[in-house]
Enzyme design. Structure first.
Site, PDB file in Angstrom:
ATOM      1  N   SER A  16      32.837  47.462  -6.003  1.00 47.36           N
ATOM      2  CA  SER A  16      31.708  46.723  -6.560  1.00 47.36           C
ATOM      3  C   SER A  16      31.998  46.221  -7.968  1.00 47.36           C
ATOM      4  CB  SER A  16      30.476  47.629  -6.620  1.00 47.36           C
ATOM      5  OG  SER A  16      30.113  47.994  -5.321  1.00 47.36           O
ATOM      6  N   ARG A  68       0.802  -1.227   0.000  1.00 43.09           N
ATOM      7  CA  ARG A  68       0.000   0.000   0.000  1.00 43.09           C
ATOM      8  C   ARG A  68       0.836   1.279   0.000  1.00 43.09           C
ATOM      9  NH1 ARG A  68      -3.804  -0.674   4.800  1.00 43.09           N
ATOM     10  NH2 ARG A  68      -2.466  -2.411   5.344  1.00 43.09           N
ATOM     11  N   TYR A  79      37.316  28.916 -10.985  1.00 47.12           N
ATOM     12  CA  TYR A  79      37.319  27.692 -11.788  1.00 47.12           C
ATOM     13  C   TYR A  79      37.779  28.029 -13.191  1.00 47.12           C
ATOM     14  CZ  TYR A  79      35.363  23.297 -13.658  1.00 47.12           C
ATOM     15  OH  TYR A  79      35.184  22.075 -14.241  1.00 47.12           O
ATOM     16  N   GLY A  90      -5.771  -7.878  15.513  1.00 46.80           N
ATOM     17  CA  GLY A  90      -6.009  -9.069  16.324  1.00 46.80           C
ATOM     18  C   GLY A  90      -6.630  -8.628  17.642  1.00 46.80           C
ATOM     19  N   ARG A  92      40.266  48.639 -15.746  1.00 45.51           N
ATOM     20  CA  ARG A  92      39.009  48.773 -16.483  1.00 45.51           C
ATOM     21  C   ARG A  92      39.328  49.456 -17.813  1.00 45.51           C
ATOM     22  NH1 ARG A  92      37.167  53.650 -12.482  1.00 45.51           N
ATOM     23  NH2 ARG A  92      36.344  52.367 -10.808  1.00 45.51           N
ATOM     24  N   ASN A 130      36.172  44.465   3.268  1.00 40.79           N
ATOM     25  CA  ASN A 130      34.852  44.824   2.746  1.00 40.79           C
ATOM     26  C   ASN A 130      34.788  44.402   1.293  1.00 40.79           C
ATOM     27  OD1 ASN A 130      32.606  46.322   1.596  1.00 40.79           O
ATOM     28  ND2 ASN A 130      32.542  47.338   3.590  1.00 40.79           N
ATOM     29  N   LYS A 148       9.326  -0.840   2.290  1.00 44.63           N
ATOM     30  CA  LYS A 148       8.567  -0.005   3.231  1.00 44.63           C
ATOM     31  C   LYS A 148       9.415   0.519   4.386  1.00 44.63           C
ATOM     32  CE  LYS A 148       5.292  -1.780   6.103  1.00 44.63           C
ATOM     33  NZ  LYS A 148       3.930  -2.247   6.474  1.00 44.63           N
ATOM     34  N   GLU A 190      -7.455 -13.123  15.192  1.00 44.35           N
ATOM     35  CA  GLU A 190      -7.282 -12.154  14.107  1.00 44.35           C
ATOM     36  C   GLU A 190      -8.650 -11.704  13.582  1.00 44.35           C
ATOM     37  OE1 GLU A 190      -4.292 -10.746  13.107  1.00 44.35           O
ATOM     38  OE2 GLU A 190      -3.843 -11.732  15.009  1.00 44.35           O
TER      39      GLU A 190
HETATM   40  C1  UD1 Z   1      -0.475  -8.321  13.022  1.00 42.44           C
HETATM   41  C2  UD1 Z   1      -1.029  -9.212  14.124  1.00 42.44           C
HETATM   42  C3  UD1 Z   1      -2.254  -8.554  14.727  1.00 42.44           C
HETATM   43  C4  UD1 Z   1      -1.940  -7.162  15.211  1.00 42.44           C
HETATM   44  C5  UD1 Z   1      -1.304  -6.347  14.106  1.00 42.44           C
HETATM   45  C6  UD1 Z   1      -0.795  -5.035  14.632  1.00 42.44           C
HETATM   46  C7  UD1 Z   1      -0.521 -11.525  13.501  1.00 42.44           C
HETATM   47  C8  UD1 Z   1      -1.050 -12.758  12.908  1.00 42.44           C
HETATM   48  N1  UD1 Z   1      -1.362 -10.493  13.557  1.00 42.44           N
HETATM   49  O1  UD1 Z   1      -1.463  -8.270  12.013  1.00 42.44           O
HETATM   50  O2  UD1 Z   1      -2.741  -9.340  15.803  1.00 42.44           O
HETATM   51  O3  UD1 Z   1      -3.109  -6.535  15.687  1.00 42.44           O
HETATM   52  O4  UD1 Z   1      -0.179  -7.034  13.537  1.00 42.44           O
HETATM   53  O5  UD1 Z   1      -0.393  -4.248  13.555  1.00 42.44           O
HETATM   54  O6  UD1 Z   1       0.619 -11.481  13.949  1.00 42.44           O
HETATM   55  N2  UD1 Z   1       5.707  -9.779   8.684  1.00 42.44           N
HETATM   56  C9  UD1 Z   1       6.785 -10.541   8.289  1.00 42.44           C
HETATM   57  N3  UD1 Z   1       6.554 -11.711   7.645  1.00 42.44           N
HETATM   58  C10 UD1 Z   1       5.326 -12.144   7.368  1.00 42.44           C
HETATM   59  C11 UD1 Z   1       4.225 -11.348   7.765  1.00 42.44           C
HETATM   60  C12 UD1 Z   1       4.456 -10.187   8.431  1.00 42.44           C
HETATM   61  O7  UD1 Z   1       7.940 -10.178   8.514  1.00 42.44           O
HETATM   62  O8  UD1 Z   1       5.207 -13.221   6.782  1.00 42.44           O
HETATM   63  C13 UD1 Z   1       5.967  -8.529   9.389  1.00 42.44           C
HETATM   64  C14 UD1 Z   1       5.505  -7.305   8.612  1.00 42.44           C
HETATM   65  O9  UD1 Z   1       6.572  -6.771   7.833  1.00 42.44           O
HETATM   66  C15 UD1 Z   1       5.100  -6.343   9.723  1.00 42.44           C
HETATM   67  C16 UD1 Z   1       4.659  -7.248  10.858  1.00 42.44           C
HETATM   68  O10 UD1 Z   1       5.212  -8.520  10.576  1.00 42.44           O
HETATM   69  O11 UD1 Z   1       6.194  -5.595  10.173  1.00 42.44           O
HETATM   70  C17 UD1 Z   1       3.149  -7.346  10.975  1.00 42.44           C
HETATM   71  O12 UD1 Z   1       2.640  -7.827   9.774  1.00 42.44           O
HETATM   72  P1  UD1 Z   1       1.253  -7.402   9.205  1.00 42.44           P
HETATM   73  O13 UD1 Z   1       1.000  -8.074   7.928  1.00 42.44           O
HETATM   74  O14 UD1 Z   1       1.125  -5.923   9.230  1.00 42.44           O
HETATM   75  O15 UD1 Z   1       0.316  -8.054  10.325  1.00 42.44           O
HETATM   76  P2  UD1 Z   1      -1.213  -7.878  10.471  1.00 42.44           P
HETATM   77  O16 UD1 Z   1      -1.886  -8.902   9.648  1.00 42.44           O
HETATM   78  O17 UD1 Z   1      -1.588  -6.468  10.278  1.00 42.44           O
END
Ligand code: UD1
Ligand code: CA
Length: 456
Positions: A403, A16, A385, A137, A438, A375, A23, A152
């Site tokens: 000047s 997004r 240059y 969640g 000049r 001055n 990101k 979730e």
């Molecule tokens: C997650 C939580 C949710 C919480 C929310 C808060 C889970 C299943 N859910 O949801 O309970 O309310 O965060 O924002 O944990 N990431 C990885 N690998 C993956 C998936 C995610 O590294 O396979 C990282 C993402 O880059 C991010 C973080 O984990 O930094 C959270 O991932 P995101 O997809 O935003 O989780 P949510 O589904 O929003």
């Protein structure tokens, strides 16, 4: 206090953001989002920091090549539980782990510290009450208010969706338990993902206490998903910096109209007018005044100096009680001693200007050494240059440059010398003398008429 490992989840794609940049490399206060999270982690002095990366991985690693980090690749993003599973081989058996999210830049060190303190043989999760909990969640508690599970949004029943206490994603637990729980989670859910949040129900099954610390500071747990979040968080971050400056006694004409993209240190009775941007490391001495719309980057401005409106300062040092601008541009390598004046439409680059010298109007002074009480008249240009090399101009103490003069470097103007207005100086000018170069004579043509427009 047990040994501490920290796992930062940063493999998400950030669809997004609509950007080619991963990101976590987008910036808040000129620092990548992930840098804020890593700084929080470092403040907790863990034994290990592990970052789980995926999308745009190499670029993320490169951006933090100077940090002591264990990088773990999560090639396919199969959920937060799957992400932590990738880090398991690097976790220390006798340590606790704190899970942080790589896209939460304002994460709070104190809240993490409290959570870690709770994690002693327990699962501690950071939660908060959200007016619109959609997407999060939910923290499900039993009749005796004990945390029972995290469900979730997509898997939640209508009744569970009514719960406003949500999971921030930040949690802490002993590694022995984490290892066991992660071996037991499945992807049997609405998203077909391995949820880290499923470890809560497993802890309850294992009779391990689950505690939820509720935070009041929503910004400190807000993740960045889109540019709208980024813009909002940037304002929150800037407002916090502005409030801290006000607390220290800095006068800000409007705390909503200052941007600090780095570190700004201020002495006493500093005043900053609206729409100024400070980048990198900037130090303002006592009583420094910065007028509106100035951009100041990596600079030292000494006590009592006044910077007038629309001035740009980059990698420069300004001495006490100097007066700069309006509309001045100080480029890298400029250093001004005390009591200097630099006026409108003056560009300085790699110029060292000694005490009390003035360059007040419409000039370019580059690669130059200027003595005391010099001055420099309006429209003076150091021709530094030759098309291939940068060459130096030296102007000794008490010299006066008329000047519209050009000083063709390398050239030295001697102590107390005077250069007549409109001169093009190509050879050294001796001390104490008037030098001019000049057109020989001034002519007037009687009866000369201005051209008139030809009618078609
Ligand atoms: C997650 C939580 C949710 C919480 C929310 C808060 C889970 C299943 N859910 O949801 O309970 O309310 O965060 O924002 O944990 N990431 C990885 N690998 C993956 C998936 C995610 O590294 O396979 C990282 C993402 O880059 C991010 C973080 O984990 O930094 C959270 O991932 P995101 O997809 O935003 O989780 P949510 O589904 O929003
Ligand atoms: Ca999220």
């Amino acid at each position: 206090m047990n040994k501490l490992n920290i796992v930062i989840l940063a493999a998400g794609k950030g669809t997004r953001m609509h950007s080619d940049l991963p990101k976590v490399l987008h910036v808040v206060g000129a620092k990548p989002i992930l840098a804020h999270v890593i700084n929080c982690a470092k403040a907790l002095q863990p034994n290990k920091i592990i970052v789980v990366y995926g999308f745009g991985g190499e670029r993320v690693k490169e951006a933090f090549s100077s940090e002591e980090i264990t990088w773990v690749n999560q090639a396919e993003q199969n959920g937060t539980g799957h992400a932590v599973q990738q880090a398991l081989p690097y976790l220390e058996a006798d340590a606790d782990t704190l899970i942080l999210l790589g896209d939460v830049p304002l994460v709070d060190v104190e809240a993490c510290r409290k959570l870690i303190a709770q994690a002693d043989n327990k699962l501690a999760i950071l939660s908060f009450n959200k007016t619109d909990p959609t997407g999060y969640g939910r923290i499900v508690r039993d009749v005796s208010d004990q945390v029972h599970a995290i469900v979730e949004h997509k898997d939640a029943t209508e009744a569970q969706r009514a719960i406003v206490e949500v999971n921030t994603g930040i949690m802490a637990m002993p590694n022995v338990h984490l290892k066991s729980w992660l071996s037991r989670i499945t992807n049997n859910n609405a998203q077909g993902e391995y949820y880290l949040t499923d470890i809560v129900a497993l802890a309850v099954q294992d009779n391990i206490s689950v505690v939820a610390e509720i935070t009041e500071d929503e910004w400190s747990v807000t993740g960045i998903n889109a540019k709208t979040d980024l813009a909002q968080i940037e304002r929150v971050h800037q407002n916090r910096i502005a409030q801290a400056l006000l607390q220290q006694g800095v006068t800000l004409k409007d705390p909503a109209r200052i941007d600090v993209r780095g570190e700004l240190r201020c002495g006493r009775d500093v005043e900053i007018d609206v729409n100024c941007i400070f980048e990198g490391n900037v130090t303002l001495g006592d009583r420094v005044k910065i007028a509106t719309n100035c951009v100041v980057k990596n600079a030292m401005i000494a006590a009592g100096a006044q910077i007038a409106a629309f001035t740009h300062i980059d990698e420069s040092a300004i001495g006490e009680n100097s007066r700069i601008g309006p509309f001045a541009r100080l480029r890298p390598g400029t250093s001004l001693a005390s009591g200097t004046h630099v006026g409108n439409f003056v560009e300085l680059k790699n110029a060292q200007v000694d005490v009390g010298s003035k360059i007040n109007h419409l000039s370019y002074v580059g690669d130059s050494t200027i003595g005391k009480n010099v001055n420099i008249g309006a429209g003076t240009i150091t021709c530094n240059y030759d098309g291939a090399n940068k060459l130096r101009t030296v102007i000794e103490d008490d010299a006066f440059i008329g000047s519209d003069s050009q000083l063709v470097a390398p050239v030295t103007i001697g102590k107390g010398a005077t250069i007549a207005a409109g001169s093009t100086i190509t050879k050294d000018a001796p001390a104490g003398q008037l030098t001019f170069c000049r057109a020989k004579e001034q002519k007037s043509i009687a009866g000369w008429k201005r051209p008139v427009k030809i009618k078609k």
